[in-house]
Design a protein around this motif. Structure first.
Motif, PDB file in Angstrom:
ATOM      1  N   PHE A  57       0.832  -1.207   0.000  1.00  8.82           N
ATOM      2  CA  PHE A  57       0.000   0.000   0.000  1.00  8.82           C
ATOM      3  C   PHE A  57       0.865   1.256   0.000  1.00  8.82           C
ATOM      4  N   LEU A  58       1.915   1.263   0.839  1.00  9.14           N
ATOM      5  CA  LEU A  58       2.807   2.427   0.888  1.00  9.14           C
ATOM      6  C   LEU A  58       3.525   2.615  -0.440  1.00  9.14           C
ATOM      7  N   THR A  59       3.905   1.522  -1.069  1.00 12.73           N
ATOM      8  CA  THR A  59       4.556   1.610  -2.384  1.00 12.73           C
ATOM      9  C   THR A  59       3.635   2.250  -3.405  1.00 12.73           C
ATOM     10  N   PHE A  60       2.392   1.807  -3.415  1.00 17.10           N
ATOM     11  CA  PHE A  60       1.422   2.356  -4.363  1.00 17.10           C
ATOM     12  C   PHE A  60       1.147   3.830  -4.076  1.00 17.10           C
ATOM     13  N   VAL A  61       1.074   4.185  -2.787  1.00 16.38           N
ATOM     14  CA  VAL A  61       0.809   5.571  -2.407  1.00 16.38           C
ATOM     15  C   VAL A  61       1.962   6.472  -2.833  1.00 16.38           C
ATOM     16  N   LEU A  62       3.206   6.054  -2.545  1.00 17.02           N
ATOM     17  CA  LEU A  62       4.372   6.890  -2.849  1.00 17.02           C
ATOM     18  C   LEU A  62       4.503   7.133  -4.347  1.00 17.02           C
ATOM     19  N   ILE A  63       4.244   6.099  -5.137  1.00 10.76           N
ATOM     20  CA  ILE A  63       4.323   6.260  -6.595  1.00 10.76           C
ATOM     21  C   ILE A  63       3.262   7.240  -7.077  1.00 10.76           C
ATOM     22  N   ASN A  64       2.072   7.161  -6.490  1.00 10.96           N
ATOM     23  CA  ASN A  64       0.979   8.032  -6.921  1.00 10.96           C
ATOM     24  C   ASN A  64       1.097   9.455  -6.378  1.00 10.96           C
ATOM     25  N   LEU A  65       2.025   9.674  -5.425  1.00 15.33           N
ATOM     26  CA  LEU A  65       2.262  11.024  -4.933  1.00 15.33           C
ATOM     27  C   LEU A  65       3.191  11.809  -5.849  1.00 15.33           C
ATOM     28  N   GLU A  97      -7.804  15.631 -24.481  1.00 15.09           N
ATOM     29  CA  GLU A  97      -8.513  14.455 -24.965  1.00 15.09           C
ATOM     30  C   GLU A  97      -7.622  13.216 -24.933  1.00 15.09           C
ATOM     31  N   LEU A  98      -6.353  13.375 -25.347  1.00 11.37           N
ATOM     32  CA  LEU A  98      -5.418  12.254 -25.317  1.00 11.37           C
ATOM     33  C   LEU A  98      -5.135  11.810 -23.886  1.00 11.37           C
ATOM     34  N   LEU A  99      -5.024  12.763 -22.978  1.00 12.19           N
ATOM     35  CA  LEU A  99      -4.784  12.429 -21.574  1.00 12.19           C
ATOM     36  C   LEU A  99      -5.941  11.621 -21.001  1.00 12.19           C
ATOM     37  N   GLU A 100      -7.155  12.058 -21.285  1.00  8.58           N
ATOM     38  CA  GLU A 100      -8.334  11.357 -20.775  1.00  8.58           C
ATOM     39  C   GLU A 100      -8.442   9.958 -21.382  1.00  8.58           C
ATOM     40  N   GLN A 101      -8.130   9.855 -22.670  1.00  6.70           N
ATOM     41  CA  GLN A 101      -8.183   8.559 -23.335  1.00  6.70           C
ATOM     42  C   GLN A 101      -7.150   7.600 -22.761  1.00  6.70           C
ATOM     43  N   THR A 102      -5.944   8.109 -22.500  1.00  4.67           N
ATOM     44  CA  THR A 102      -4.884   7.275 -21.929  1.00  4.67           C
ATOM     45  C   THR A 102      -5.229   6.835 -20.511  1.00  4.67           C
ATOM     46  N   LYS A 103      -5.783   7.740 -19.714  1.00  3.55           N
ATOM     47  CA  LYS A 103      -6.182   7.385 -18.348  1.00  3.55           C
ATOM     48  C   LYS A 103      -7.240   6.295 -18.345  1.00  3.55           C
ATOM     49  N   GLU A 104      -8.180   6.391 -19.281  1.00  2.50           N
ATOM     50  CA  GLU A 104      -9.230   5.376 -19.370  1.00  2.50           C
ATOM     51  C   GLU A 104      -8.653   4.037 -19.821  1.00  2.50           C
ATOM     52  N   GLU A 105      -7.690   4.083 -20.754  1.00  2.00           N
ATOM     53  CA  GLU A 105      -7.075   2.859 -21.274  1.00  2.00           C
ATOM     54  C   GLU A 105      -6.309   2.119 -20.196  1.00  2.00           C
ATOM     55  N   PHE A 106      -5.572   2.867 -19.346  1.00  2.00           N
ATOM     56  CA  PHE A 106      -4.754   2.255 -18.302  1.00  2.00           C
ATOM     57  C   PHE A 106      -5.459   2.183 -16.950  1.00  2.00           C
ATOM     58  N   GLY A 107      -6.706   2.551 -16.888  1.00  2.20           N
ATOM     59  CA  GLY A 107      -7.456   2.481 -15.640  1.00  2.20           C
ATOM     60  C   GLY A 107      -7.098   3.558 -14.648  1.00  2.20           C
ATOM     61  N   MET A 108      -6.486   4.649 -15.120  1.00  4.54           N
ATOM     62  CA  MET A 108      -6.071   5.722 -14.223  1.00  4.54           C
ATOM     63  C   MET A 108      -7.223   6.627 -13.800  1.00  4.54           C
ATOM     64  N   ASP A 109      -8.380   6.444 -14.432  1.00  5.07           N
ATOM     65  CA  ASP A 109      -9.522   7.289 -14.102  1.00  5.07           C
ATOM     66  C   ASP A 109     -10.358   6.720 -12.950  1.00  5.07           C
ATOM     67  N   LYS A 110      -9.995   5.523 -12.465  1.00  4.03           N
ATOM     68  CA  LYS A 110     -10.724   4.903 -11.362  1.00  4.03           C
ATOM     69  C   LYS A 110     -10.329   5.545 -10.033  1.00  4.03           C
ATOM     70  N   PRO A 111     -11.168   5.401  -9.004  1.00  2.97           N
ATOM     71  CA  PRO A 111     -10.788   5.897  -7.667  1.00  2.97           C
ATOM     72  C   PRO A 111      -9.512   5.227  -7.175  1.00  2.97           C
ATOM     73  N   TYR A 117      -5.688   0.595  -6.410  1.00  2.00           N
ATOM     74  CA  TYR A 117      -4.754  -0.140  -5.543  1.00  2.00           C
ATOM     75  C   TYR A 117      -5.125  -1.615  -5.480  1.00  2.00           C
ATOM     76  N   PHE A 118      -6.409  -1.928  -5.255  1.00  2.00           N
ATOM     77  CA  PHE A 118      -6.818  -3.330  -5.145  1.00  2.00           C
ATOM     78  C   PHE A 118      -6.663  -4.062  -6.468  1.00  2.00           C
ATOM     79  N   ASP A 119      -6.955  -3.375  -7.567  1.00  2.30           N
ATOM     80  CA  ASP A 119      -6.736  -3.994  -8.880  1.00  2.30           C
ATOM     81  C   ASP A 119      -5.262  -4.337  -9.073  1.00  2.30           C
TER      82      ASP A 119
END
Length: 310
Positions: A21-29, A50-64, A69-71
């Motif tokens: 969890f700490l690893t995931f948090v530090l990377i996302n900070l 538009e490209l940023l939003e598309q990339t986030k959706e493709e890699f699942g970065m738009d999720k909470p 983290y659980f994924d």
């Protein structure tokens, strides 16, 4: 004994979850937007919203955050660390072979370190205060004070370039192991042998040594008993030396162009390849917990007093 092993494993599980969890948090900070990093790595000339939003959706970065983290955790348990931001390849296909190469170097180095530490520790303890004891400790202080990259550079210049005896880089044959192993062994055996020496000296003053000599036991048998009791303290140190070496080979691998985790992690950090960095940190953390657990179990197996306390 079995109940102790189960307890140690159960203790390790929440520890690993906390580390992940700490690893995931530090990377996302990180102030960098992962989606932007992906697009830059792909050579996109102009990055739009538009490209940023598309990339986030493709890699699942738009999720909470917690869902991401659980994924990631569930996928990591299956050795699926995602895809590299740089070349799009699965992270495990990159980090797996690199881990194997680093583990080979670590394993050979650890065997050399343990052998040299025990040998020098026993010799110095039995010859306490004599010339050989003072000489070994003096030389070890001098060598361990040298930066590993400087010592490695000297070895390459003298042994590989001037004498032309060993290869300067890569891992083409067993000869490629010699110089990296020598450098790593010098760095760590010079530290660990002092722990063996100190533990041996403490046991030399125990009553069982006096009783053994009074009973007519040979010095070899007495020394073996002393060594066994001394190693109970050193086992924890040796057990932790493997993950320490595993994580500290970054400099050595880059100097000797060893295709391992250290080289891969440096490239990932410089190119901001977050999935590889996350996998690298998680693997090292798991190695520390694993070898710490193993060393504790070995100590319990060797020490009857600890078994009676279970």
């Amino acid at each position: 004994m079995g109940s102790y092993i189960i307890r140690r494993i159960l203790i390790s599980v929440p520890l690993l979850l906390t580390i992940s969890f700490l690893t995931f948090v530090l990377i996302n900070l990180s102030p960098l937007d992962p989606a932007e990093v992906v697009l830059q790595a792909q050579g996109v000339p102009q990055i739009t919203e538009e490209l940023l939003e598309q990339t986030k959706e493709e890699f699942g970065m738009d999720k909470p955050f917690i869902l991401r983290y659980f994924d990631w955790l569930i996928a990591s348990l299956q050795l699926d660390f995602g895809d590299s931001y740089i070349n799009g390849k699965p992270v495990w296909s990159l980090i797996g072979p690199a881990f194997l190469n680093t583990f080979k170097l670590t394993l050979v180095s650890s065997v050399a370190i343990i052998f040299m530490s025990i040998l020098l520790g026993v010799i110095c303890a039995l010859k306490e205060g004599k010339m050989i004891d003072k000489s070994v400790r003096g030389v070890s202080f001098f060598l361990t004070a040298m930066p590993s990259y400087w010592l490695a550079s000297i070895m390459i210049w003298y042994v590989s370039v001037k004498l032309d005896l060993l290869p300067t880089s890569g891992m083409e044959s067993y000869k490629s192991y010699i110089l990296p192993v020598i450098v790593i062994t010098i760095n760590y055996a010079g530290i660990y042998f002092r722990n063996v020496r100190t533990s041996m000296l403490n046991n030399l003053n125990e009553d069982y040594v006096l009783y053994g000599r009074a009973s007519g036991l040979s010095e070899i048998k007495i020394t073996m008993h002393i060594l066994r009791n001394s190693l109970q303290v050193a086992i924890s140190i040796f057990g932790m030396s493997i993950p320490i070496i595993l994580g500290s080979t970054v400099v050595i691998e880059n100097v000797f162009a060893w295709p391992g985790l250290g080289t891969l992690s440096v490239k990932a950090i410089l190119s901001r390849d977050f999935p590889i960095i996350q996998a690298y940190v998680l693997i090292l953390a798991a190695a520390f917990v694993l070898f710490n657990t193993i060393s504790d179990i070995i100590n319990v197996a060797m020490n009857p007093k600890l078994r009676n306390d279970l």
